[in-house]
Scaffold this motif. Structure first.
Motif, PDB file in Angstrom:
ATOM      1  N   THR A 212       0.812  -1.214   0.000  1.00 21.82           N
ATOM      2  CA  THR A 212       0.000   0.000   0.000  1.00 21.82           C
ATOM      3  C   THR A 212       0.846   1.265   0.000  1.00 21.82           C
ATOM      4  N   ASP A 213       2.047   1.184   0.530  1.00 17.47           N
ATOM      5  CA  ASP A 213       2.856   2.384   0.675  1.00 17.47           C
ATOM      6  C   ASP A 213       4.230   2.169   0.040  1.00 17.47           C
ATOM      7  N   LEU A 214       4.406   2.810  -1.110  1.00 12.75           N
ATOM      8  CA  LEU A 214       5.663   2.633  -1.851  1.00 12.75           C
ATOM      9  C   LEU A 214       6.878   3.027  -1.018  1.00 12.75           C
ATOM     10  N   ASN A 215       6.733   4.088  -0.226  1.00 15.54           N
ATOM     11  CA  ASN A 215       7.865   4.531   0.592  1.00 15.54           C
ATOM     12  C   ASN A 215       8.360   3.433   1.524  1.00 15.54           C
ATOM     13  N   SER A 216       7.419   2.727   2.123  1.00 16.84           N
ATOM     14  CA  SER A 216       7.803   1.639   3.022  1.00 16.84           C
ATOM     15  C   SER A 216       8.617   0.589   2.272  1.00 16.84           C
ATOM     16  N   GLU A 217       8.152   0.249   1.064  1.00 18.97           N
ATOM     17  CA  GLU A 217       8.873  -0.773   0.295  1.00 18.97           C
ATOM     18  C   GLU A 217      10.270  -0.296  -0.066  1.00 18.97           C
ATOM     19  N   VAL A 218      10.373   0.979  -0.418  1.00 14.05           N
ATOM     20  CA  VAL A 218      11.687   1.540  -0.746  1.00 14.05           C
ATOM     21  C   VAL A 218      12.621   1.454   0.460  1.00 14.05           C
ATOM     22  N   ILE A 219      12.081   1.786   1.625  1.00 12.56           N
ATOM     23  CA  ILE A 219      12.902   1.752   2.843  1.00 12.56           C
ATOM     24  C   ILE A 219      13.333   0.317   3.163  1.00 12.56           C
ATOM     25  N   ILE A 220      12.411  -0.609   3.042  1.00  7.14           N
ATOM     26  CA  ILE A 220      12.776  -2.011   3.328  1.00  7.14           C
ATOM     27  C   ILE A 220      13.879  -2.479   2.382  1.00  7.14           C
ATOM     28  N   ARG A 221      13.704  -2.171   1.095  1.00  8.30           N
ATOM     29  CA  ARG A 221      14.756  -2.566   0.134  1.00  8.30           C
ATOM     30  C   ARG A 221      16.092  -1.938   0.519  1.00  8.30           C
ATOM     31  N   GLY A 222      16.041  -0.693   0.937  1.00  6.88           N
ATOM     32  CA  GLY A 222      17.265  -0.001   1.359  1.00  6.88           C
ATOM     33  C   GLY A 222      17.918  -0.674   2.551  1.00  6.88           C
ATOM     34  N   ILE A 223      17.090  -1.037   3.529  1.00  7.65           N
ATOM     35  CA  ILE A 223      17.626  -1.696   4.726  1.00  7.65           C
ATOM     36  C   ILE A 223      18.260  -3.034   4.352  1.00  7.65           C
ATOM     37  N   LEU A 224      17.572  -3.780   3.463  1.00  5.05           N
ATOM     38  CA  LEU A 224      18.091  -5.100   3.097  1.00  5.05           C
ATOM     39  C   LEU A 224      19.424  -5.003   2.364  1.00  5.05           C
ATOM     40  N   SER A 225      19.551  -4.010   1.491  1.00  4.00           N
ATOM     41  CA  SER A 225      20.822  -3.937   0.753  1.00  4.00           C
ATOM     42  C   SER A 225      21.934  -3.400   1.662  1.00  4.00           C
ATOM     43  N   LEU A 226      21.571  -2.495   2.548  1.00  2.03           N
ATOM     44  CA  LEU A 226      22.540  -2.017   3.544  1.00  2.03           C
ATOM     45  C   LEU A 226      23.038  -3.183   4.393  1.00  2.03           C
ATOM     46  N   ALA A 227      22.098  -3.989   4.866  1.00  3.27           N
ATOM     47  CA  ALA A 227      22.450  -5.124   5.722  1.00  3.27           C
ATOM     48  C   ALA A 227      23.329  -6.118   4.974  1.00  3.27           C
ATOM     49  N   CYS A 253      15.306 -12.029   3.361  1.00  4.37           N
ATOM     50  CA  CYS A 253      15.727 -11.573   4.670  1.00  4.37           C
ATOM     51  C   CYS A 253      15.821 -12.797   5.572  1.00  4.37           C
ATOM     52  N   GLN A 254      16.620 -12.715   6.645  1.00  2.04           N
ATOM     53  CA  GLN A 254      17.005 -13.937   7.372  1.00  2.04           C
ATOM     54  C   GLN A 254      15.887 -14.524   8.232  1.00  2.04           C
ATOM     55  N   LEU A 255      15.165 -13.657   8.938  1.00  2.00           N
ATOM     56  CA  LEU A 255      14.145 -14.184   9.843  1.00  2.00           C
ATOM     57  C   LEU A 255      12.861 -13.367   9.780  1.00  2.00           C
ATOM     58  N   PHE A 256      11.749 -14.052  10.023  1.00  2.00           N
ATOM     59  CA  PHE A 256      10.445 -13.399  10.101  1.00  2.00           C
ATOM     60  C   PHE A 256       9.862 -13.532  11.496  1.00  2.00           C
ATOM     61  N   GLN A 257       9.276 -12.436  11.951  1.00  2.00           N
ATOM     62  CA  GLN A 257       8.581 -12.457  13.233  1.00  2.00           C
ATOM     63  C   GLN A 257       7.244 -11.775  13.008  1.00  2.00           C
ATOM     64  N   GLY A 258       6.160 -12.471  13.266  1.00  2.00           N
ATOM     65  CA  GLY A 258       4.871 -11.823  13.067  1.00  2.00           C
ATOM     66  C   GLY A 258       3.711 -12.780  13.226  1.00  2.00           C
ATOM     67  N   TYR A 259       2.518 -12.179  13.287  1.00  2.00           N
ATOM     68  CA  TYR A 259       1.312 -12.955  13.530  1.00  2.00           C
ATOM     69  C   TYR A 259       1.067 -14.009  12.455  1.00  2.00           C
ATOM     70  N   TYR A 260       1.556 -13.768  11.239  1.00  2.11           N
ATOM     71  CA  TYR A 260       1.355 -14.766  10.188  1.00  2.11           C
ATOM     72  C   TYR A 260       1.912 -16.117  10.626  1.00  2.11           C
ATOM     73  N   PHE A 261       3.045 -16.094  11.315  1.00  2.00           N
ATOM     74  CA  PHE A 261       3.656 -17.341  11.778  1.00  2.00           C
ATOM     75  C   PHE A 261       3.185 -17.683  13.190  1.00  2.00           C
ATOM     76  N   HIS A 262       3.498 -16.808  14.132  1.00  2.00           N
ATOM     77  CA  HIS A 262       3.126 -17.063  15.519  1.00  2.00           C
ATOM     78  C   HIS A 262       2.891 -15.758  16.256  1.00  2.00           C
ATOM     79  N   LYS A 263       1.881 -15.747  17.094  1.00  3.87           N
ATOM     80  CA  LYS A 263       1.712 -14.635  18.026  1.00  3.87           C
ATOM     81  C   LYS A 263       2.554 -14.917  19.274  1.00  3.87           C
ATOM     82  N   PRO A 264       2.800 -13.890  20.093  1.00  5.36           N
ATOM     83  CA  PRO A 264       3.490 -14.160  21.358  1.00  5.36           C
ATOM     84  C   PRO A 264       2.684 -15.169  22.174  1.00  5.36           C
TER      85      PRO A 264
END
Ligand code: C2E
Ligand code: CA
Ligand code: CA
Ligand code: CA
Length: 280
Positions: A212-227, A253-264
């Motif tokens: 929904t938000d292109l800026n978010s995707e741009v930032i994520i891509r930036g973080i991934l390439s930086l990492a 990306c190496q790991l996922f954390q979120g409700y899609y997989f598991h809640k706390p």
């Protein structure tokens, strides 16, 4: 109109008084929460995207009050930080998290997950935190490599000189260091080259913007390439649906954390889940 303004002012004044009173009451209750056994830890798995294996668990603090019910961490953690109660509470969190992680390590051996513990700026400032960690590691016999501390960007930046020394000491002990809520804080990334950091956790606000938000995707891509270029691991937080997941198929990306997989979940639930997964 003048009168109306005055009434509004009075209204604000009253509501501020109510807020201040509620805050004081909450603070009073929080003071006893530890002794009255109202605090507990929940654990949220961090999974490997390929195998769906649980590689990490984040310890998340819960407060269940006898009459108020469960109080949101977003409400009581800031209060604990302001009042300094985060010091005894944070020590308890570290201890409980390591007891759990050590128990998993005894049961499941080398495949047992790493434990990620949130640490507040206040805890770092009070120099005793290194001692707390060393004491807890010694008491629990948890291999230090199975402990990760999560610090937000602003925590890391607050007092950079001392933080470097402290983080280096944690590294020397063998701990992993994660930058929490990455991307939300500081525009200057130069600290990443100076500090011994291992993991970046992409803030949930960016992941929820996928699709929904292109800026978010741009930032994520930036973080991934930086990492990638800095050889840091990345945890994507707040992965809630297929669309989020599909985005990361093209942007690994190496790991996922979120409700899609598991809640706390509670410690017992987490143990059952690990048993199911690791002893199959
Ligand atoms: P955080 O460190 O960013 O933790 C992640 C938060 O996102 C947790 O909220 C978790 O339940 C939530 N979350 C995880 N996956 C999803 C998802 O897919 N969707 C949504 N909507 N939310 C998801 P929680 O447990 O309410 O904790 C809130 C914050 O309180 C934490 O944010 C952390 O900053 C703080 N906190 C929690 N436990 C501790 C603690 O032991 N010590 C300190 N200092 N802070 C803590
Ligand atoms: Ca965290
Ligand atoms: Ca986070
Ligand atoms: Ca957060």
């Amino acid at each position: 109109a003048k009168r109306e303004g005055k009434d509004t002012l009075k209204f604000f004044d009253q509501s501020m008084q109510i807020q201040a009173r509620q805050r004081m009451e909450l603070e009073g209750e929080l003071r006893h929460a530890l002794n009255r056994n109202e605090l507990s830890l929940h654990f949220q798995p961090q999974v490997d995207p390929g195998s769906h294996q649980i590689k990490g668990m984040e310890a998340l603090l819960r407060w269940n009050h006898p009459t108020m019910g469960s109080v949101s961490p977003a409400k009581f953690i800031p209060l604990a930080e302001e009042t300094g109660l985060i010091l005894p509470i944070g020590e308890w969190v570290m201890q409980q998290a390591c007891i759990q992680a050590a128990s998993w390590h005894r049961h499941f051996g080398p495949k047992s997950p790493r434990m990620a513990v949130n640490v507040s700026p206040r805890q770092l400032k009070k120099g005793a935190f290194l001692d707390v960690v060393q004491k807890v590691l010694a008491e629990t016999s948890l291999p230090p490599g199975l402990l990760e501390i999560e610090l937000t960007e602003s925590t890391i930046m607050e007092d950079s000189c001392n933080t470097i020394t402290l983080l280096e000491e944690f590294h020397r002990l063998g701990l992993m260091i994660a930058v929490d809520d990455f991307g939300t804080g500081y525009s200057s990334l130069s600290y990443l080259t100076r500090l011994p950091v291992d993991v970046l956790k992409i803030d949930r606000s960016f992941v929820s913007g996928i699709g929904t938000d292109l800026n978010s995707e741009v930032i994520i891509r930036g973080i991934l390439s930086l990492a990638e270029s800095m050889e840091l691991n990345v945890v994507a937080e707040g992965v809630e649906d297929r669309e989020h997941l599909e985005f990361f198929q093209n942007h690994p990306c190496q790991l996922f954390q979120g409700y899609y997989f598991h809640k706390p979940m509670t410690g017992d639930q987490a143990t059952a889940l690990l048993k199911d997964q690791l002893t199959r």
